[in-house]
Motif scaffolding. Structure first.
Motif, mmCIF file in Angstrom:
data_model
loop_
_atom_site.group_PDB
_atom_site.id
_atom_site.type_symbol
_atom_site.label_atom_id
_atom_site.label_comp_id
_atom_site.label_asym_id
_atom_site.label_seq_id
_atom_site.Cartn_x
_atom_site.Cartn_y
_atom_site.Cartn_z
ATOM 1 N N GLY A 67 0.831 -1.209 0.000
ATOM 2 C CA GLY A 67 0.000 0.000 0.000
ATOM 3 C C GLY A 67 0.856 1.246 0.000
ATOM 4 O O GLY A 67 0.513 2.260 -0.620
ATOM 5 N N ASP A 170 -6.443 7.398 0.110
ATOM 6 C CA ASP A 170 -5.756 6.295 0.780
ATOM 7 C C ASP A 170 -6.827 5.350 1.331
ATOM 8 O O ASP A 170 -7.353 5.550 2.434
ATOM 9 C CB ASP A 170 -4.857 6.833 1.899
ATOM 10 C CG ASP A 170 -4.118 5.718 2.638
ATOM 11 O OD1 ASP A 170 -4.460 4.537 2.448
ATOM 12 O OD2 ASP A 170 -3.198 6.047 3.422
ATOM 13 N N ALA A 172 -6.403 2.155 2.022
ATOM 14 C CA ALA A 172 -5.765 0.942 2.565
ATOM 15 C C ALA A 172 -6.688 0.243 3.558
ATOM 16 O O ALA A 172 -6.758 -0.989 3.604
ATOM 17 C CB ALA A 172 -4.443 1.302 3.239
ATOM 18 N N PHE A 196 -2.135 -5.804 2.793
ATOM 19 C CA PHE A 196 -1.515 -6.312 4.027
ATOM 20 C C PHE A 196 -2.517 -7.290 4.679
ATOM 21 O O PHE A 196 -3.720 -7.025 4.699
ATOM 22 C CB PHE A 196 -1.217 -5.120 4.954
ATOM 23 C CG PHE A 196 -0.482 -5.474 6.199
ATOM 24 C CD1 PHE A 196 0.906 -5.624 6.184
ATOM 25 C CD2 PHE A 196 -1.150 -5.664 7.403
ATOM 26 C CE1 PHE A 196 1.597 -5.961 7.340
ATOM 27 C CE2 PHE A 196 -0.466 -6.006 8.555
ATOM 28 C CZ PHE A 196 0.909 -6.156 8.525
ATOM 29 N N GLY A 207 1.255 -6.458 -0.371
ATOM 30 C CA GLY A 207 0.719 -6.169 -1.701
ATOM 31 C C GLY A 207 -0.067 -4.886 -1.664
ATOM 32 O O GLY A 207 -0.424 -4.386 -0.586
#
Ligand SMILES: Cc1ncc(COP(=O)(O)O)c(C=O)c1O
Length: 382
Positions: A67, A170, A172, A196, A207
């Motif tokens: 990320g 973001d 993530a 993650f 990844g």
């Protein structure tokens, strides 16, 4: 004898439960890669990128090694660099600000909303002003969909347009979430996500991915993630990096994507149950109308300095908790010299002192959740 000492410890995030569910399918997917041996950029990578783009309704997905790399690749592709300012919240994981510094720019902090934990669009103008006072050119903003809840993307887009900022979401923690009837991945100029393992949509290693509707931006990211290649591998047109999603991880993610919508529903049912049971004794999370969270964390707020006592009480009963985040970025050694917005970051400070996250994952059964709820209520009533 204290019977509670005999209780089984509860996992905070149970990656193993999903592994048990997906066992044979993931084993077969990994075996296929082991058989063809195309470990880097094998066919599963392109297949997964296409599936993920369809899932979130975006034109392009370029997968990469983490990320953090996804954020770096997107900022680089946007042309962000030295003397530029990148606005971001102070109440987030460090990678959000780290990437601005990694590309040579300066992170400038914006405060968040207490109710959603996400960037407060009303603070954007003040952070742009602080950046200009510091002699920087404000170029971009990185809102974060913290704890799984989409940020207020309409308000952020309006403020960013007024200040001429590019928006890099973001996601993530929030990938899979919905804002205004659209999945994250299509807000702003680009979105970065992390795979993650502990993330709502994680793999079995590191990844990440950049997601965008912008054809030109996607082309540059695709070049940057393999050493800045041009028409072929040995034609180098820009300085890039080696940041690829392993073929094995792509194969695993394709299997996980099949059950992700069901897992999002399960997480939402668990979050609703927590909020119904704890709403009278703690400040439970707010989900604005039109948004769906993926609940990377289920985070409550305990005012009056009782948060740490709650963590100790739950731990004594085998119940783990997490404090995300105990120190906001504007107070961290590596980040405290960066500018903060004109209106300050008082909410970030307050949240850092009040938040506590309870166990949350798609496989948390009702009996285990009742144990957590019961222990939390007893601890808070003392
Ligand atoms: C908000 C946020 N941004 C970025 C990242 C970085 O992702 P990764 O760990 O895959 O580099 C994370 C997670 O670790 C995160 O929580």
């Amino acid at each position: 004898m204290n019977l509670r000492t005999n209780l089984q410890p509860i996992p905070f995030i149970d990656v193993a439960a999903q592994r048990r569910r997906l066992g044979p399918a993931v084993d077969a997917a990994v075996a296929r890669v082991l058989n063809h041996c195309q470990f880097i950029l094998g066919p599963e990578v392109g297949v997964f990128e296409t599936e993920l783009a369809a899932f979130c309704g975006a034109r392009h997905v370029v997968s990469c090694a983490s990320g953090t790399d996804a954020l770096v690749l997107a900022l680089r592709a946007m042309g962000i660099g030295a003397s530029d300012a990148v606005l971001c919240p102070s109440f987030t994981f460090c990678a959000t600000a780290e990437v601005a510094a990694l590309v040579g720019a300066t992170p400038v902090f914006v405060d968040v909303e207490a109710a959603t934990f996400n960037i407060d669009a009303k603070g954007i103008a003040g952070s742009v002003a602080a950046a200009k006072d510091a002699g920087l050119k404000p170029k971009a903003i990185i809102p974060v969909d913290l704890f799984g809840l989409p940020a207020d993307h309409a308000a952020i887009a309006a403020a960013a347009k007024a200040e001429n900022l590019l928006v890099l979401d973001d996601a993530a923690q929030g990938f899979g979430g919905i804002y205004d009837n659209r999945r994250l991945g299509t807000f702003g100029h680009a979105t970065a996500t992390s795979f993650f393992p502990a993330k709502p949509f994680g793999c079995y290693g590191d990844g990440g991915a950049v997601i965008t509707d912008d054809d030109a931006l996607a082309d540059v990211v695709r070049s940057l993630h393999v050493h800045g290649h041009g028409s072929n591998k040995y034609d180098n047109v820009r300085i890039g990096l080696a940041s690829r999603l392993d073929t094995i991880q792509a194969a695993i993610l394709s299997e996980k994507l099949k059950i992700f919508p069901e897992e999002i529903d399960a997480r939402n049912a668990i979050a609703r149950r927590y909020s119904e049971a704890l709403g009278d004794i703690a400040i439970v999370p707010t989900v604005p109308a039109g948004s769906i969270s993926v609940w990377a964390q289920y985070t409550i707020r305990i005012a009056g300095g009782r948060r740490d006592a709650l963590a100790v009480a739950l731990k004594s009963e085998g119940i783990p908790t997490g404090i995300y985040y105990p120190i906001p970025l504007h107070r961290q050694q590596a980040y405290k010299h960066f500018p903060v917005g004109k209106s300050g970051v008082a909410v970030s400070d307050r949240l850092a002192a009040e938040v506590i996250s309870l166990p949350m994952h798609a496989y948390l059964d009702a009996a285990t959740q009742d144990r957590i709820i019961d222990a939390t209520r007893r601890a808070l009533k003392k």
